[in-house]
Design an enzyme around this catalytic site. Structure first.
Site, PDB file in Angstrom:
ATOM      1  N   HIS A 190      -5.288   3.275   3.108  1.00  0.00           N
ATOM      2  CA  HIS A 190      -3.838   3.357   2.912  1.00  0.00           C
ATOM      3  C   HIS A 190      -3.571   4.317   1.761  1.00  0.00           C
ATOM      4  O   HIS A 190      -4.289   4.335   0.777  1.00  0.00           O
ATOM      5  CB  HIS A 190      -3.262   1.980   2.582  1.00  0.00           C
ATOM      6  CG  HIS A 190      -1.792   1.889   2.841  1.00  0.00           C
ATOM      7  ND1 HIS A 190      -1.274   1.563   4.065  1.00  0.00           N
ATOM      8  CD2 HIS A 190      -0.730   2.089   2.036  1.00  0.00           C
ATOM      9  CE1 HIS A 190       0.047   1.558   4.001  1.00  0.00           C
ATOM     10  NE2 HIS A 190       0.405   1.886   2.770  1.00  0.00           N
ATOM     11  N   SER A 229       3.010  -4.570  -1.749  1.00  0.00           N
ATOM     12  CA  SER A 229       3.402  -4.043  -0.447  1.00  0.00           C
ATOM     13  C   SER A 229       2.171  -3.599   0.336  1.00  0.00           C
ATOM     14  O   SER A 229       1.982  -3.967   1.504  1.00  0.00           O
ATOM     15  CB  SER A 229       4.367  -2.866  -0.656  1.00  0.00           C
ATOM     16  OG  SER A 229       4.476  -2.084   0.504  1.00  0.00           O
ATOM     17  N   ARG A 286      13.604  -1.209  -0.530  1.00  0.00           N
ATOM     18  CA  ARG A 286      13.144  -0.365  -1.648  1.00  0.00           C
ATOM     19  C   ARG A 286      13.399   1.104  -1.346  1.00  0.00           C
ATOM     20  O   ARG A 286      13.739   1.885  -2.236  1.00  0.00           O
ATOM     21  CB  ARG A 286      11.649  -0.594  -1.907  1.00  0.00           C
ATOM     22  CG  ARG A 286      11.361  -1.922  -2.589  1.00  0.00           C
ATOM     23  CD  ARG A 286       9.871  -2.229  -2.571  1.00  0.00           C
ATOM     24  NE  ARG A 286       9.096  -1.224  -3.247  1.00  0.00           N
ATOM     25  CZ  ARG A 286       7.882  -0.816  -2.844  1.00  0.00           C
ATOM     26  NH1 ARG A 286       7.310  -1.331  -1.764  1.00  0.00           N
ATOM     27  NH2 ARG A 286       7.238   0.115  -3.516  1.00  0.00           N
ATOM     28  N   LYS A 293      -0.020  -6.071   3.452  1.00  0.00           N
ATOM     29  CA  LYS A 293      -0.205  -5.571   4.830  1.00  0.00           C
ATOM     30  C   LYS A 293      -1.686  -5.531   5.185  1.00  0.00           C
ATOM     31  O   LYS A 293      -2.107  -5.920   6.249  1.00  0.00           O
ATOM     32  CB  LYS A 293       0.316  -4.129   4.959  1.00  0.00           C
ATOM     33  CG  LYS A 293       1.799  -3.991   4.988  1.00  0.00           C
ATOM     34  CD  LYS A 293       2.204  -2.604   5.475  1.00  0.00           C
ATOM     35  CE  LYS A 293       2.183  -1.533   4.404  1.00  0.00           C
ATOM     36  NZ  LYS A 293       3.223  -1.613   3.403  1.00  0.00           N
ATOM     37  N   ASP A 307       7.202  -7.795   3.805  1.00  0.00           N
ATOM     38  CA  ASP A 307       7.076  -6.375   3.449  1.00  0.00           C
ATOM     39  C   ASP A 307       7.998  -5.528   4.310  1.00  0.00           C
ATOM     40  O   ASP A 307       8.564  -4.545   3.838  1.00  0.00           O
ATOM     41  CB  ASP A 307       5.629  -5.882   3.575  1.00  0.00           C
ATOM     42  CG  ASP A 307       5.500  -4.449   3.060  1.00  0.00           C
ATOM     43  OD1 ASP A 307       5.890  -4.211   1.900  1.00  0.00           O
ATOM     44  OD2 ASP A 307       5.080  -3.563   3.816  1.00  0.00           O
TER      45      ASP A 307
HETATM   46  N1  URA Z   1       2.910   2.396   0.896  1.00  0.00           N
HETATM   47  C1  URA Z   1       3.278   1.111   1.112  1.00  0.00           C
HETATM   48  O1  URA Z   1       2.934   0.523   2.129  1.00  0.00           O
HETATM   49  N2  URA Z   1       4.015   0.504   0.198  1.00  0.00           N
HETATM   50  C2  URA Z   1       4.423   1.098  -0.948  1.00  0.00           C
HETATM   51  O2  URA Z   1       5.077   0.459  -1.738  1.00  0.00           O
HETATM   52  C3  URA Z   1       4.042   2.440  -1.169  1.00  0.00           C
HETATM   53  C4  URA Z   1       3.284   3.086  -0.228  1.00  0.00           C
END
Ligand code: URA
Length: 450
Positions: A86, A187, A172, A191, A165
């Site tokens: 990620h 966040s 956000r 996930k 999320d």
């Molecule tokens: N990627 C995400 O999933 N969440 C964030 O807050 C920033 C980047």
């Protein structure tokens, strides 16, 4: 049970700099999913967290509470190492589209839950949705089946999995509460931990175009995420990578899918491939598919050269309902009505000294490629291509980039400032700077935190 379970009391405690209890944090994560925490209360608390921060313990509780706000995907019965990556978000960052099929072609299972565009950065889900028919809203059963069969599946947060999320991410995006270490940490990790991974590689970006503007802030975020991964018994490795200029030469949605296919054909821009190779190598080593980074590199080269990685992308697109013809016929994706070449002005000479990723990201938003409100639809067709890179020589008239625009031809309008493409061009021109001498090229990949 301790602490208050009235949203306003929780907001006030954080607003005044206090620490929240585990119950309060769990109530927040559940409440945003089931509606007991209204959107206006959630955004007030997000802003309070943005300013006041969270302790490591609060961040870990928030991560776990968000992860448990929906179902946890159990992938134990699917053979193979489940490894994901990620990114904290960048401009032109299409790495997931290349890395997921590449890692799957090298033997990993890649269960990837991604995000939409956030702030000025592009989102993997939005890019995938430029492919006609592509479904990112799979059920858990479909996600598992595709992962088992193809080796890679890419979805978004759902009402079933990490609904907290899904809600907080979209709030956000439009309320100026993105650049917060505890919020980014919770966040991303909520996930990733909910999707059933064994281990995770993070791309923590820093610089103008990233949410973390400096390397020390990026390191702080990386260390926080690696530590939470350890408490959840998931090995996490984080690479700190530079995000001063966009990755690659294309920024947008359709245009980034096209550039990703070029990468999978072995013809991708050097910087995109450098980051992709580095992150995928760590995934292959963490997942036990390669003994070390050198072996991983040999496997990746072979998967690209044989066409296996591109074939995996094709398989994944088909499995997720997308039209695989995009690979050979990108014209079936949404395509902009006009192309505008932005060329260096008279008197320009020397080298490209800077390509401000933040301004380029804002240029794409100005064209309609980002959201101003949660309900906004984005225009997948707009963006820019042929973007110059730092260090390249330039002279007057040289092409700096091509804008892909959908607003009316400028010639028909008197007030240029009201025209999206004129705003985007102004941002691009402000973002690209020149120097007489060749600039020193900064490294792209800085540190490994593990
Ligand atoms: N990627 C995400 O999933 N969440 C964030 O807050 C920033 C980047």
């Amino acid at each position: 049970m301790s602490g208050s379970l009235f949203p306003q009391d929780i907001i006030i405690r954080k607003r005044d700099g206090g620490a929240l209890t585990r119950d309060e944090i769990e109530f927040f994560a559940r409440g945003v999913s089931d509606g007991r925490f209204a959107d206006y209360q959630a955004t007030a608390l997000l802003m309070a967290i943005f300013w006041r921060g969270m302790t490591p313990q609060e961040t870990a509780w928030l991560t776990e509470a968000m992860m448990r706000s929906g179902d946890l995907v159990d992938l134990h019965d699917i053979p193979g190492a489940k490894v994901d990556k990620h990114s904290t978000g960048g401009v032109g960052d299409k790495v997931s589209l290349i890395l997921a099929p590449l890692a799957a072609a090298c033997g990993l299972k890649v269960p990837m839950m991604s995000g939409r565009g956030l702030g000025h950065t592009g989102g993997t889900l939005d890019k995938l949705e430029a492919i006609p028919g592509f479904r990112v809203g799979l059920s858990v059963a479909e996600f598992r089946a595709i992962l088992a069969k193809v080796g890679a599946a890419m979805i978004g947060q759902t009402a079933q999995v990490v609904p907290a999320d899904r809600k907080l991410y979209s709030l956000r995006d439009v309320t100026g509460t993105v650049e917060s270490i505890p919020l980014i940490c919770a966040s991303i990790l909520s996930k990733k931990l909910a999707e059933g991974i064994d281990s995770l590689v993070l791309d923590i970006k820093f610089g103008q175009g990233a949410f973390m503007k400096t390397k020390p802030r990026a390191r702080e975020l990386a260390e926080a995420m690696v530590a939470i991964g350890a408490t959840m018994h998931r090995p996490v490795r984080a690479l700190l990578t530079a995000m001063n200029q966009p990755l690659g030469r294309a920024v947008g949605h359709t245009v980034e899918v096209i550039e990703s296919v070029e990468c999978l054909r072995g013809r991708g821009p050097v910087d995109v491939m450098e980051v992709t190779f580095a992150l995928t190598a760590h995934m292959l080593v963490l997942g036990g598919a390669a003994a070390d980074e050198a072996a991983a590199r040999r496997q990746m080269d072979a998967a690209l050269a044989s066409g296996a990685a591109l074939a995996k992308f094709r398989e994944m697109i088909a499995a997720q309902g997308g039209d695989v013809r995009v690979i050979d016929d990108p014209g079936i994706m949404p395509t902009a009505r006009h192309k505008i070449e932005v060329r260096a002005e008279a008197g320009t000479t020397g080298f490209v000294a800077g390509v401000d990723a933040l301004k380029i990201g804002h240029a794409v938003i100005a064209l309609g490629g980002g959201r101003a409100a949660v309900t906004d639809k984005i225009d997948h067709a707009v963006g820019l291509t042929d973007l110059v890179k730092i260090g390249e020589p330039v002279s007057a008239g040289a092409l700096l980039c091509t804008l892909h625009v959908n607003d009316d031809a400028r010639a028909e309008r008197a007030d240029l400032s009201a025209i999206a493409s004129a705003k985007a061009e102004a941002l691009v021109r402000a973002g690209i700077t020149f120097s007489a001498a060749a600039p020193t090229l900064e490294p792209l990949i800085h540190e490994l935190i593990s």
